[in-house]
Scaffold this motif. Structure first.
Motif, short mmCIF file in Angstrom:
data_model
loop_
_atom_site.label_atom_id
_atom_site.label_comp_id
_atom_site.label_asym_id
_atom_site.label_seq_id
_atom_site.Cartn_x
_atom_site.Cartn_y
_atom_site.Cartn_z
N LEU A 1 29.50 52.64 48.82
CA LEU A 1 30.21 51.75 47.90
C LEU A 1 29.42 50.45 47.74
O LEU A 1 29.24 49.70 48.70
CB LEU A 1 31.61 51.45 48.43
CG LEU A 1 32.57 50.79 47.45
CD1 LEU A 1 33.03 51.77 46.39
CD2 LEU A 1 33.78 50.24 48.17
N LEU A 2 28.92 50.24 46.54
CA LEU A 2 28.26 48.97 46.25
C LEU A 2 29.37 47.99 45.88
O LEU A 2 29.88 48.01 44.77
CB LEU A 2 27.27 49.13 45.10
CG LEU A 2 26.57 47.86 44.64
CD1 LEU A 2 25.65 47.31 45.71
CD2 LEU A 2 25.79 48.10 43.37
N THR A 3 29.74 47.16 46.85
CA THR A 3 30.87 46.26 46.60
C THR A 3 30.51 45.24 45.53
O THR A 3 31.29 44.98 44.63
CB THR A 3 31.27 45.55 47.89
OG1 THR A 3 31.36 46.50 48.92
CG2 THR A 3 32.59 44.85 47.74
N ASP A 4 29.33 44.67 45.66
CA ASP A 4 29.02 43.55 44.79
C ASP A 4 27.52 43.30 44.75
O ASP A 4 26.82 43.54 45.73
CB ASP A 4 29.73 42.30 45.32
CG ASP A 4 29.73 41.18 44.30
OD1 ASP A 4 29.63 41.49 43.11
OD2 ASP A 4 29.84 40.01 44.69
N ILE A 5 27.05 42.86 43.60
CA ILE A 5 25.72 42.25 43.53
C ILE A 5 25.92 40.88 42.93
O ILE A 5 26.64 40.74 41.92
CB ILE A 5 24.72 43.01 42.64
CG1 ILE A 5 24.71 44.50 42.93
CG2 ILE A 5 23.32 42.46 42.82
CD1 ILE A 5 23.76 45.26 42.04
N THR A 6 25.33 39.89 43.52
CA THR A 6 25.41 38.57 42.91
C THR A 6 24.10 37.84 43.19
O THR A 6 23.18 38.40 43.78
CB THR A 6 26.63 37.80 43.42
OG1 THR A 6 26.77 36.61 42.66
CG2 THR A 6 26.51 37.48 44.88
N ALA A 7 24.03 36.61 42.75
CA ALA A 7 22.82 35.84 42.99
C ALA A 7 23.23 34.43 43.37
O ALA A 7 24.36 34.01 43.13
CB ALA A 7 21.94 35.82 41.75
N VAL B 1 21.89 38.92 46.00
CA VAL B 1 22.67 39.28 47.19
C VAL B 1 23.45 40.56 46.93
O VAL B 1 24.21 40.65 45.97
CB VAL B 1 23.65 38.14 47.56
CG1 VAL B 1 24.37 38.47 48.85
CG2 VAL B 1 22.92 36.82 47.68
N HIS C 1 26.13 43.38 48.47
CA HIS C 1 27.11 43.68 49.52
C HIS C 1 27.39 45.18 49.50
O HIS C 1 27.84 45.71 48.49
CB HIS C 1 28.41 42.91 49.29
CG HIS C 1 28.32 41.47 49.64
ND1 HIS C 1 28.14 40.48 48.73
CD2 HIS C 1 28.36 40.86 50.84
CE1 HIS C 1 28.07 39.32 49.34
NE2 HIS C 1 28.20 39.51 50.62
N TYR D 1 29.08 48.68 51.40
CA TYR D 1 30.15 49.10 52.29
C TYR D 1 30.08 50.62 52.46
O TYR D 1 29.76 51.33 51.51
CB TYR D 1 31.51 48.70 51.72
CG TYR D 1 32.67 49.14 52.57
CD1 TYR D 1 32.94 48.50 53.76
CD2 TYR D 1 33.47 50.21 52.20
CE1 TYR D 1 33.98 48.90 54.57
CE2 TYR D 1 34.52 50.62 52.99
CZ TYR D 1 34.77 49.97 54.18
OH TYR D 1 35.80 50.38 54.98
N ARG E 1 24.95 42.94 54.21
CA ARG E 1 24.56 42.06 53.11
C ARG E 1 23.04 42.05 53.04
O ARG E 1 22.37 41.81 54.05
CB ARG E 1 25.09 40.64 53.34
CG ARG E 1 24.55 39.65 52.31
CD ARG E 1 25.45 38.44 52.15
NE ARG E 1 25.65 37.69 53.37
CZ ARG E 1 26.84 37.38 53.88
NH1 ARG E 1 27.93 37.75 53.27
NH2 ARG E 1 26.94 36.68 54.99
N THR F 1 27.95 51.26 38.97
CA THR F 1 28.56 49.94 38.83
C THR F 1 27.52 48.83 38.75
O THR F 1 27.79 47.73 38.26
CB THR F 1 29.53 49.67 40.00
OG1 THR F 1 30.19 48.46 39.77
CG2 THR F 1 28.81 49.60 41.33
N TRP G 1 26.84 46.80 35.09
CA TRP G 1 27.50 45.56 34.65
C TRP G 1 27.22 44.39 35.58
O TRP G 1 27.07 43.27 35.15
CB TRP G 1 29.02 45.78 34.53
CG TRP G 1 29.43 46.36 33.23
CD1 TRP G 1 28.66 47.15 32.41
CD2 TRP G 1 30.68 46.21 32.57
NE1 TRP G 1 29.38 47.48 31.30
CE2 TRP G 1 30.60 46.93 31.36
CE3 TRP G 1 31.85 45.53 32.89
CZ2 TRP G 1 31.68 46.99 30.47
CZ3 TRP G 1 32.92 45.60 32.01
CH2 TRP G 1 32.83 46.32 30.81
N LEU G 2 27.17 44.68 36.89
CA LEU G 2 26.93 43.59 37.84
C LEU G 2 25.57 42.95 37.58
O LEU G 2 25.42 41.73 37.64
CB LEU G 2 27.02 44.11 39.27
CG LEU G 2 28.40 44.56 39.74
CD1 LEU G 2 28.33 45.34 41.03
CD2 LEU G 2 29.32 43.36 39.91
#
Lengths: 410, 178
Positions: B53-59, B76, B78, B80, B89, B110, B113-114
């Motif tokens: 599960l790719l919870t999130d990508i951010t910068a 960055v 995240h 799971y 992370r 996903t 879009w991220l």
């Protein structure tokens, strides 16, 4: 032309000239952004063959307000009202999620009474979120009556929230290290009463729709997403569980004493609109169970942490002693000082995993707040879920994934 | 437990993972950007990690950060694992001279879009992204608003409607309809 041949093979034999000239190009149509069935300003641009959606693309951002940028210019406590506007149907859950993340970053523990109250209001908001989602979605597919069954009860809860927080929708009830105020006298009884109403309403609606032939035709096998795709798209919450993956942060990584409550995680099988409906109905019952247990276990004591870093000094200190006054003043003007670091914390919100990734820089304002909204990842799968189906099915699919534009676009 | 896994991963990718930090919330792996795809693939597919599960990508833009960082920007991730329940992370620092990193779209849908959001907000390019286009901001928007040097009160007048035909063309070709 090919599709016309499939549909009317005989007619073509009789009128070949007519069918030769029949124009069967794809038709392009905008669904939304301003349409009651689009649940917020969401634009879906579709290529249609008759009533079948052949391809769909999305445009979002109509409700983008720059939450993350604004948060960098506010103190931690000042961010809380902005979190109300993320998922505005269950504002309190966002408050709790953000406060919990900042408290995690600081290493502050909040008193048990605060934790239990947070659990109670979170679960109440989960119920309301599901009621709104189900009610609105049932309207979209033509089952209008249920809307009032569900929304009338929701109104009763809003009366309680009105008394508790002073606001109906945008509550801003949590503070870093506690709550804005303690529950009022008689809160427990009010909640117990409204739970009975919720139970009755949900049972009424379930009885009306569960075995209803029309409802089943509109929902079973519609908007299907497999478990594998759901995981790849980063689904969380009821939509992931409807596809058969029992991932719920409350059970998998219990926070706030969720391991002490007796509740179950409903899971679907097919990942269609019907399963998402039923998972949400069952989650409402489970939330009611949790609230009843939490009310029994609700301890006394303060609701705010006595940690000097996060809590305001008592009023007799503020008004009588200069130290207390300075302390109060600095707390309000400079905000809660958070040492440099970074922290990710997630809570199980009504739509799924609501995560906050906060980078702090030893000042009273967050250096970077990243909100990981559950809707964003779910909505990116929407084209895959509706392509090949009818327009009407796209509407029921959209309702069932419960997109809240405030949270999607921040 | 998961910190040991992170250290094992560092041994495996000795030249790509420069540092492992044991943060309070989850282990943090500081990665070099050119091998990020290999590390993400390994984390996703290896039975010990199974971070599906790719919870999130951010910068994050560290321009005004008081603690010195290796580079101005960091992407960055995240991750799971639904099987094991652990989180990781991953941080990859990017220099301003070369603001690009490999896309994770082949690994997780996903990511599409991220990564578009990061491009929109920070101007970080994702190599081989199928549709790197602004997502939350308007198509006419100039600049990247979450950068620290973008003023919070800056206003822009934006008027054009996005016909979305560019994306629709791609989608129709994907579906074999055009």
């Amino acid at each position: 032309m090919q599709r016309v041949n499939q549909l009317h093979p005989v007619a073509e034999d009789f009128e070949p000239a007519f069918y030769k000239d029949l124009h069967t190009d794809l038709m392009f149509l905008n669904m939304g952004p301003s349409h009651p069935a689009s649940h917020g300003t969401l634009r879906t641009f579709v290529a249609l063959d008759g009533e079948t959606i052949m391809a769909a693309v999305l445009e979002i951002g109509y409700l983008h307000r720059g939450f993350e940028k604004t948060a960098e210019h506010r103190t931690y406590d000042q961010v809380i009202p902005y979190t109300d506007r993320l998922n505005y149907v269950s504002a309190l859950m966002n408050n709790v999620g953000f406060a919990k993340a900042v408290e995690g970053l600081l290493g502050v523990t909040v008193p048990d009474r605060c934790i239990f109250l947070r659990v109670i209001i979170s679960e109440l908001m989960r119920i309301v979120d599901h009621l709104v989602c189900q009610g609105a979605n049932l309207v979209d597919i033509g089952a209008l009556t249920n809307f009032w069954y569900l929304f009338n009860q929701r109104e009763k809860l809003y009366d309680i929230l009105d008394k508790l927080t002073g606001a109906r929708l945008t509550n801003s009830f949590t503070r870093i290290g506690g709550l804005a105020r303690d529950a009022y006298e008689g809160f427990e009884d009010d909640v117990l009463n409204v739970l009975k109403d919720f139970e009755a309403a949900v049972l009424d609606v379930t009885r009306l729709v569960k075995k209803n032939r029309i409802f089943q035709n509109r929902t079973v096998g519609i908007g299907v997403i497999s478990a594998e795709d759901a995981i790849s798209y980063g689904f969380t919450g009821p939509c992931l569980r409807a596809s058969g993956v029992p991932y719920d942060l409350r059970a998998v990584h219990p926070y706030y004493y969720y391991d002490q409550f007796d509740f179950e995680i409903p899971v679907g099988e097919n990942g269609d609109v019907y399963d998402r409906f039923m998972v949400r109905f069952e989650e409402i019952h489970q939330s009611i169970r949790i609230i009843r247990q939490a009310l029994k276990m609700l301890p006394g004591g303060p609701v705010n942490s006595d940690d000097k870093r996060v809590s305001l000094p008592p009023k007799d200190q503020t008004y009588v002693h200069i130290e207390g006054l300075i302390n109060h003043f600095k707390h309000i003007y400079e905000g809660v000082k958070v040492p440099a670091g970074e922290f990710y914390d997630a809570t199980e919100a009504a739509n799924g995993e609501l995560g906050f990734y906060i980078v702090s820089d030893d000042s009273g304002k967050p250096y970077r707040v990243r909100c990981r909204p559950p809707c964003f990842t779910i909505f990116s799968a929407f084209p895959d879920m509706v392509e090949g189906g009818l327009i009407a099915d796209a509407i029921s699919t959209l309702g069932s994934i419960n997109i809240i534009a405030g949270e999607l676009e921040r | 437990m998961s910190i040991e896994l992170a250290q094992r991963l560092q041994q495996r990718f000795a030249d790509a993972i420069t540092e492992v930090q044991d943060a309070r919330d989850m282990p943090v792996l500081i990665c070099k950007k050119d091998q990020i795809s290999a590390i993400l693939t390994h984390l996703r597919d290896d039975p010990d990690y199974q971070c599906n599960l790719l919870t999130d990508i951010t910068a994050v833009d560290y321009l005004k950060y008081p603690v010195k960082q290796p580079q101005r920007f960091a992407v960055v991730y995240h991750l799971y694992s639904l099987e094991h329940g652990h989180r990781f992370r991953l941080k990859a620092y990017l220099s301003v001279a070369d603001l690009s990193i490999d896309s994770a779209v082949p690994l997780w849908k996903t990511a599409n879009w991220l990564e578009r959001e990061i491009w929109d907000m920070y101007g970080i390019r994702f190599n081989n992204h199928p549709n790197l286009k602004r997502i939350l901001n308007h198509i006419e928007f100039e600049g990247h608003p979450l950068r620290k040097d973008y003023p919070v009160d800056k206003r822009q007048i934006l008027t054009i409607n996005d016909s979305l035909m560019d994306e629709m063309d791609k989608r129709l070709k994907e579906k074999g309809l055009k």
